[in-house]
Write a protein that holds these residues in place. Structure first.
Motif, short mmCIF file in Angstrom:
data_model
loop_
_atom_site.label_atom_id
_atom_site.label_comp_id
_atom_site.label_asym_id
_atom_site.label_seq_id
_atom_site.Cartn_x
_atom_site.Cartn_y
_atom_site.Cartn_z
N GLN A 47 0.84 -1.20 0.00
CA GLN A 47 0.00 0.00 0.00
C GLN A 47 0.86 1.24 0.00
OE1 GLN A 47 -2.94 -0.35 3.14
NE2 GLN A 47 -2.69 -2.56 3.06
N PHE A 48 0.25 2.37 -0.20
CA PHE A 48 0.93 3.68 -0.24
C PHE A 48 2.04 3.67 -1.27
CE2 PHE A 48 -1.08 5.35 3.44
CZ PHE A 48 -1.28 4.26 4.27
N ILE A 49 1.76 3.10 -2.43
CA ILE A 49 2.83 2.96 -3.43
C ILE A 49 3.11 4.29 -4.11
CG2 ILE A 49 3.46 1.79 -5.56
CD1 ILE A 49 2.10 -0.59 -4.68
N ASP A 50 4.39 4.60 -4.22
CA ASP A 50 4.83 5.75 -5.02
C ASP A 50 5.72 5.21 -6.12
OD1 ASP A 50 5.48 8.07 -2.27
OD2 ASP A 50 3.64 7.50 -3.32
N LYS A 51 5.47 5.63 -7.34
CA LYS A 51 6.33 5.13 -8.42
C LYS A 51 6.67 6.28 -9.34
CE LYS A 51 6.52 1.21 -11.52
NZ LYS A 51 5.83 0.07 -12.08
N PHE A 52 7.94 6.61 -9.42
CA PHE A 52 8.41 7.64 -10.33
C PHE A 52 9.53 7.09 -11.17
CE2 PHE A 52 6.00 10.95 -8.49
CZ PHE A 52 6.03 10.80 -7.12
N HIS A 53 9.63 7.59 -12.43
CA HIS A 53 10.74 7.17 -13.26
C HIS A 53 12.02 7.70 -12.70
CE1 HIS A 53 8.67 5.27 -16.52
NE2 HIS A 53 7.76 6.21 -16.51
N TRP A 54 13.06 6.89 -12.82
CA TRP A 54 14.34 7.35 -12.30
C TRP A 54 15.37 7.26 -13.42
CZ3 TRP A 54 17.35 4.59 -7.81
CH2 TRP A 54 18.39 5.42 -7.41
N ILE A 55 15.77 6.02 -13.73
CA ILE A 55 16.73 5.85 -14.82
C ILE A 55 15.96 5.19 -15.96
CG2 ILE A 55 18.91 4.83 -15.48
CD1 ILE A 55 19.63 4.72 -12.54
N LYS A 56 15.46 6.03 -16.88
CA LYS A 56 14.52 5.52 -17.87
C LYS A 56 15.10 4.41 -18.71
CE LYS A 56 10.81 8.68 -18.67
NZ LYS A 56 10.99 10.12 -18.47
N GLY A 57 16.36 4.57 -19.09
CA GLY A 57 16.95 3.61 -20.01
C GLY A 57 16.99 2.19 -19.43
N LEU A 58 17.16 2.10 -18.11
CA LEU A 58 17.27 0.78 -17.50
C LEU A 58 15.98 0.37 -16.83
CD1 LEU A 58 20.80 0.98 -15.89
CD2 LEU A 58 20.07 -0.42 -17.80
N ASN A 59 14.93 1.13 -17.05
CA ASN A 59 13.65 0.77 -16.46
C ASN A 59 13.72 0.70 -14.94
OD1 ASN A 59 10.97 0.16 -16.60
ND2 ASN A 59 11.30 -2.03 -16.84
N ILE A 60 14.51 1.58 -14.36
CA ILE A 60 14.62 1.61 -12.90
C ILE A 60 13.76 2.75 -12.39
CG2 ILE A 60 16.17 2.02 -10.97
CD1 ILE A 60 18.38 0.77 -12.52
N HIS A 61 12.90 2.46 -11.43
CA HIS A 61 12.01 3.47 -10.89
C HIS A 61 12.32 3.74 -9.44
CE1 HIS A 61 9.01 2.93 -14.20
NE2 HIS A 61 9.68 1.81 -14.28
N TYR A 62 11.87 4.91 -8.98
CA TYR A 62 11.79 5.16 -7.55
C TYR A 62 10.46 4.57 -7.13
CZ TYR A 62 10.76 7.72 -3.31
OH TYR A 62 10.40 8.05 -2.03
N HIS A 63 10.49 3.35 -6.61
CA HIS A 63 9.26 2.60 -6.37
C HIS A 63 9.24 2.20 -4.90
CE1 HIS A 63 6.67 -1.09 -7.71
NE2 HIS A 63 5.99 -0.20 -7.02
#
Lengths: 645, 101, 516
Positions: free
Chosen positions: C62-78
């Motif tokens: 719950q309370f999920i936050d998901k932002f793009h971080w390193i787009k090329g590697l599909n790594i998110h601030y999740h």
């Protein structure tokens, strides 16, 4: 009133908190004492009310569960802070709160002047809280909370005078021993609980016991459960092999010895076996084990008690011995007889300890009976009450001890044969003997104390509890008059508890093979044994004391063995404790951890260090060396290319 | 005897080897620099040889670059040696080993 | 899905706060201290708000936050939490302000830097517990090493450099292995999913399909890193040095929270990502855990330094937690989770108490003590209370955890034998031995050391720090549902991921139904 049963648990807790938090600020001893005793007194009244209410109800309605709130609900486990009011828990509740109240009142006088007065009463209240949890719990986990709680209070109260020395060691050491030995027992108890949960899927008494009847469980499972739970009982109730803490527990103040180590905590094991009777009934071999251990403990503790010179030590070993009787009863399937003896023993043993306390105070904290003698003319009330208790414990009719002890002896004969009866009767003889040795050396005969001691009777706040307990010791047995005397009334006490043990009794299926005349014959025999032992004690200690000292000299080895309590403590120290401590220190810590494991870690670092130190020598600062390496590298690369073409 | 290209190339290689050996063996820093110059000149000889035998002038043009670089490097190198000499009073390479572990 | 930014605010509070601290000047110590207290209390309040808004019936994150971080590697601030991470987040935000207050008297020099590092440490700890992206998790995991290194190395005891370096390198060695496994896992996902991903939730679906031998290596790599952190025997030797040399506040937070990161990792990564391997490895790891319990207790018993004694007791207690995790029944995992919280509270309290007495006497050797009960009664009571909690007295928090763990391990189908529990349960005897023996030598008896005369009892600030911990000790002991209910559903979900509880027979010991 039954709905209010939780108050019997909560009120002592309140007493603990009030005296614990504010006690040091309340300067009035009486107030502290009133709060401390009052909460127990009110609890007693509530228990009494619940008792009468239950008495008036028909059998099917006699059990009631009063639930406070849910405690742990995880997976299949669902236990609450819930209390079960039924015939068995009411008997125990009345004994605990009743005798507890009397002892609290006694303590108001006994602990007078002690700096930790408020601490004493708060710990005592905490103890009653834990004990009530234990006996009123409706599930094993809450029982265990009480079980460990009384262990904690025992630790706190034994170690009450924590800066004093005790025998060859310290008070603090004695209290720690009590807690640790109890914990060894608790380890067994925990395993029993886990096995119960795994087998029956629950830890609530009603669910477990009904499933014990209806489920088809292999016999060895019951055996394991029974033995694990019993290990817990040997710890808490001081049986072989975990009895070693009880004599050391005498380091605590006398009211503590009376309450915890005579009347209540030590009977927790007996109560537990009674409560789980259906499980024991399903494991008959373990019951035999219990009976034998009980009988042996009773016997051996009595032999040690004969030669002790400290008044409290004699009583301590006597307690271990009497507890053996209770387990003997449980082991032969006489569950209600065992509980009966719990009750009567609470009366006369508490009385013995309190009277001993009265003597100790009068003799300015002297506890060696060799320095007593002839006190009966200085302390009449203490004397008479002590005598009554001594008669009761020796099994002289019509005092309470006679009825309860005899019932146990009878059932051990009827259900298990002659062998256990002989051990039981022999122990009874020794009990009478050492009890009257104690009585005579303390109150009768010549005065052996110096001119500096001025013994006098204790104040009313001390003697009135003694008198109350003496009355109970006299009439307490009448609720359990056996059938042979009371005819169609039956044994009232037995009938009251019968519904609790009905499933177990059915499983054990004991047939009454013997006639009333056999019963009366055995009864007469045991009274004869007791009386002759008393007469012998009088003969030795009043008329010819030289017999005692001569026998001691002639059988020096045996005397030494008994006086040193069979060297059990020393054996435990040498075989278990010292090896563990020494191995932990010299091997596990210094070698395994410091040298081996850490050695690997530091060794890895050292290895890398050595490697680096040698590699860095390549950087010697001489430019030509670098040039040489470069040339060699080019040549090597060149050859590699040539060779791979 | 016709002087073919091999003669020049072998001469050039030989000069180079002498130069390398001189760099690796000599103790005197100035001699090391002389050996380096020898190595550079052997490279020049190779370039001119090929330019002559292949008939185009690119090789000769490159020689100019090499000579310029050699001159610059000699100037800087000798300046460093003078600076070191002022501090250590020696041009013996074995003794100029401060930049070590 | 909407981003509820609560968790991000939670992490940002100490992060921004720590930079604010840098603006203070030397000489403004009291301002620094109060500001830090305020910042960490705000973080605590946010976490309490999260607790109240948490839906206990929902087993997912719950309370999920998901932002793009390193787009090329599909790594998110999740980031997101479920039941068990919520409890650990609460533990972290609860202990941090208390620990900061406790350090007011012991940290006198470089207060600004200390507070900065401490708040950064909080950021790292919180980040570890809430990350749902493997790469983000790794960043936070490494991020908490650096402040801890400085805290031990600058404000620590005599051998602080050795302890700090040992701690840092030992832990980092493990984490590097984890990095390899992490990358491998993320690369592996390209097969089934078609793209490189470090998203934990997606990987949960992918990883059980990895061939078993590769799974085994990944499991070992992850487990190694967490095992060093927990610490599991025999990878525990950094712990006594780090704990003893660290300043009191550092020890408390190290024992209270950092060690839990290891067990949390085991529960969050090892078990769900590699279920088959976990089930197969469970008996072996449980053996290590049990050795840890007994070994830790026995070595603790013979220590002469009180702080080292408590440090080794941590090894023993966390052995229980690891056992609970690998027994993989709902009771045992719930027990493990609650025991993580309990250990933080009780061992944290013990370290605080040791710190309190050390500040006065500057010695931790047991032989320098004796009989202080008369001199400092409040302290004696507090020490007894904390010891009883650690020993697992029923009615206090320790019992709930230990009981549930042992109960669950006894009937665990994964472990397959009662013997594990029999040996583990002996730990309860040893716990009583080492704590009560220490207590007796320190508190009871006669006052043998004349330097102890004039010992001052606990002052209000110290009582203020311990009081909330004691309240929770009793609360969890008497009414644990407040905390157990939060992790209940997620625990059931984890167990289901491991095996189907219906299908496997519990350890055969006669669990046969009624014949009537």
């Amino acid at each position: 009133m039954r709905d209010l049963i939780y108050l019997t648990v909560i009120l002592p807790l309140l007493g603990f908190l009030i005296n614990g938090i504010f006690g040091s600020k309340i300067k009035n001893e009486k107030l502290i004492g009133i709060i401390g005793s009052g909460v127990v007194g009110i609890s007693f009244l509530i228990a009494l009310g619940a008792f009468f209410e239950t008495l008036a109800l028909p059998l099917e309605q006699r059990q009631k569960i009063v639930s406070l709130f849910s405690w742990m609900v995880v997976g299949k486990l669902n236990v609450s802070f819930a209390f079960q009011v039924d015939q068995l828990s009411l008997v125990m509740a009345l004994v605990v709160t009743g005798v507890g109240f009397i002892i609290h009142v006694y303590s108001i006088g006994y602990m007078h002047g002690d700096k930790g007065y408020w601490r004493f009463f708060s710990y005592m209240n905490l103890f009653i809280f834990a004990m009530m949890n234990l006996i009123l719990a409706d599930n094993f986990v809450l029982l265990f909370l009480g079980w460990e709680g009384v262990g904690l209070c025992s630790y706190l109260l034994i170690g009450f005078w924590y800066d004093r020395k005790f025998e060859k060691s310290t008070v603090a050491e004695a209290s720690k021993k009590a807690f640790i030995v109890n914990r060894v027992g608790d380890f067994g108890f925990l395993l029993g609980m886990f096995l119960i949960f795994m087998t029956f899927g629950s830890l609530n008494f009603n669910e477990v016991f009904s499933r014990a009847v209806s489920f088809n469980v292999p016999a060895y499972v019951y055996g394991f459960i029974a033995i694990f739970l019993f290990i817990g009982a040997t710890g808490k109730s001081a049986q072989i092999p975990l009895f070693v803490w009880l004599p050391d527990a005498m380091a605590g103040p006398t009211p503590v010895s009376a309450l915890i180590h005579a009347a209540t905590m030590v009977t927790a094991g007996v109560y537990m076996v009674a409560r789980t009777s259906i499980i024991y009934a399903s494991a008959p071999q373990i019951m035999m084990v219990i009976a034998i251990i009980g009988a042996l403990t009773a016997f051996f503790a009595a032999t040690i008690g004969i030669v002790q010179n400290d008044i409290k030590k004699v009583l301590a070993y006597s307690t271990v011995s009497q507890l053996g009787y209770m387990f003997l009863a449980m082991g032969v399937g006489a569950f209600s007889a065992g509980i009966f003896h719990v009750m009567t023993h609470a009366f006369f043993k508490a009385l013995l300890f309190l009277a001993a306390g009265s003597v100790i105070h009068a003799m300015h904290e002297e506890q060696d009976i060799q320095k007593f003698g002839g006190l009966k003319k200085y302390m009449p009330r203490t004397h008479i009450t002590f005598l009554i208790a001594a008669l009761a414990i020796s099994g002289i009719p019509p005092l309470s001890g006679f009825f309860s002890k005899d019932e146990i002896l009878w059932f051990s004969f009827a259900n298990s044969g002659l062998f256990l009866w002989i051990i039981g009767a022999g122990t009874a003889m020794m009990t009478a003997f050492y009890m009257f040795r104690l009585y005579i050396l303390t109150f009768d005969g010549k005065e052996r104390f110096g001119k500096d001691k001025h013994p006098h009777e204790s104040p009313a706040v001390i003697t009135i509890p003694l008198i109350v307990l003496a009355v109970l010791s006299v009439i307490g047995g009448f609720v359990g008059i056996p059938e042979v005397f009371s005819g169609e009334h039956g044994n009232q006490f037995h009938n009251w508890l019968a519904p609790i043990f009905k499933d177990a009794d059915r499983k054990l299926a004991h047939f009454n093979l013997y006639s009333h005349s056999t019963e009366i014959l055995l009864m007469v025999l045991s009274v004869v044994f007791a009386v002759s032992a008393i007469w012998f004690a009088r003969y030795v200690y009043l008329k010819k004391p030289s017999i005692a000292s001569d026998t001691a000299k002639r059988f020096k080895g045996l005397y030494n063995l008994l006086w040193n309590k069979y060297f059990v403590d020393e054996v435990y120290d040498a075989v278990i404790i010292n090896p563990i401590v020494k191995t932990s220190k010299s091997f596990l810590w210094q070698i395994a951890d410091n040298k081996i494991i850490d050695g690997v870690v530091n060794g890895t670092a050292k290895l890398i260090d050595i490697f680096s130190v040698n590699i860095r020598k390549l950087q010697n600062g001489v430019a030509q060396f670098y040039a040489l390496v470069m040339v060699l590298g080019i040549v090597a690369a060149f050859f590699w290319i040539i060779l791979s073409l | 005897m016709i002087i073919t290209i091999e003669y020049y190339l072998i001469l050039s290689a030989f000069m180079f080897l002498v130069g390398v050996t001189g760099v690796l063996i000599n103790r005197n820093a100035i001699v090391v620099f002389m050996s380096i110059e020898l190595m550079l000149n052997s490279a020049n000889l190779t370039l001119v040889t090929f330019s002559s035998f292949l008939g185009n002038s690119i090789g000769q043009l490159f020689v100019f670059f090499v000579m310029t670089v050699a001159a610059a490097e000699a100037a800087v190198g000798l300046a460093i040696i003078i600076a070191i000499f002022r501090n250590k009073l020696t041009v013996n390479i074995d003794e100029i080993n401060i930049l070590k572990w | 899905m909407e981003n509820s930014l609560l968790l991000t605010y939670l992490i940002l509070t100490p992060f921004i706060g720590s930079f604010l601290i840098l603006f203070f000047k030397k000489g403004q110590e009291h301002l620094i201290r109060y500001t830090a207290l305020a910042i960490s209390t705000i973080a605590f309040i946010i976490s309490v708000i999260i607790y109240f808004q948490f839906d206990s019936a929902n087993a997912g994150f719950q309370f999920i936050d998901k932002f793009h971080w390193i787009k090329g590697l599909n790594i998110h601030y999740h980031v997101g939490i479920d039941g068990m991470s919520l409890l650990l987040v609460l533990l972290t935000t609860f202990l941090t302000p208390l620990t900061l207050v406790s350090s007011w008297s012991s940290i006198e020099s470089k207060v600004k830097e200390f507070t900065f590092f401490f708040l950064m440490l909080e950021v790292g700890m919180l980040g570890v517990f809430i990350s749902l992206d493997l790469f983000l998790f790794y960043v936070f995991w490494e991020a908490m090493l650096i402040p801890m290194y400085f805290i031990i190395g600058i404000w620590g005891g005599k051998e602080r450099i050795y302890a700090a370096v040992k701690f840092f390198i030992y832990t980092m060695f493990g984490s590097l292995l984890m990095l390899v496994a992490l990358i491998w896992l993320a690369v592996y996902a390209i097969g089934p999913l078609g793209y490189f991903t470090t998203n934990l939730i997606e990987l949960y679906a992918v990883s059980p399909q990895i061939p078993i031998d590769i799974q085994t290596w990944m499991f070992i790599a992850f487990a190694f890193s967490f095992a060093i952190k927990v610490p599991v025997f025999p990878l525990h030797t950094w712990l006594p040095d780090a704990h003893v040399q660290a300043p009191t506040a550092g020890s408390v937070i190290l024992a209270g929270v950092l060690l839990k990161m290891g067990t949390y990792g085991l529960l969050r990564f090892n078990l769900p990502l590699f279920p088959e391997v976990s089930v197969a490895a469970a008996p072996y790891i449980s053996i290590l855990a049990i050795i840890g319990i007994i070994y830790g207790a026995l070595v603790s018993m013979v220590q002469t330094d009180i702080k080292k004694l408590v440090a080794y007791s941590s090894v023993s207690h966390l052995g229980f937690v690891v056992l609970g995790i690998f027994a993989m029944t709902q009771e045992s995992i719930q027990g493990a989770i609650i025991q993580m919280v309990n250990h933080g509270l009780s061992t944290g309290a013990l370290f605080l108490l040791v710190g309190i007495i050390y500040e006065r006497t500057h010695t931790r050797e047991i032989s320098d003590y004796g009989g202080i009960a008369k001199l400092v009664p409040v302290f004696a009571f507090a020490l007894m209370f904390a010891s009883l909690s650690s020993v697992g007295l029923p009615g206090l928090n320790g019992f709930i955890g230990e009981f549930l763990i042992l109960l669950g391990s006894f009937k665990s189908p994964v472990l397959g034998s009662w013997w594990f529990t029999v040996f583990a349960a002996s730990g309860v005897i040893f716990a009583a031995v080492y704590l009560l023996w220490m207590y007796q030598r320190v508190v009871y008896g006669e006052v043998t050391n004349p330097k102890l005369n004039g010992l001052k009892d606990m002052n209000n600030r110290e009582i203020f720090v311990l009081f909330p911990i004691f309240i929770f000790i009793v609360w969890i002991g008497i009414y644990p549902s407040t905390f157990l209910k939060v992790s209940d559903k997620s625990t059931a979900k984890v167990v289901k991921q491991m095996y189907n509880p219906e299908k496997i027979n519990p350890v055969q010991m006669g669990l046969i139904q009624s014949t009537k």
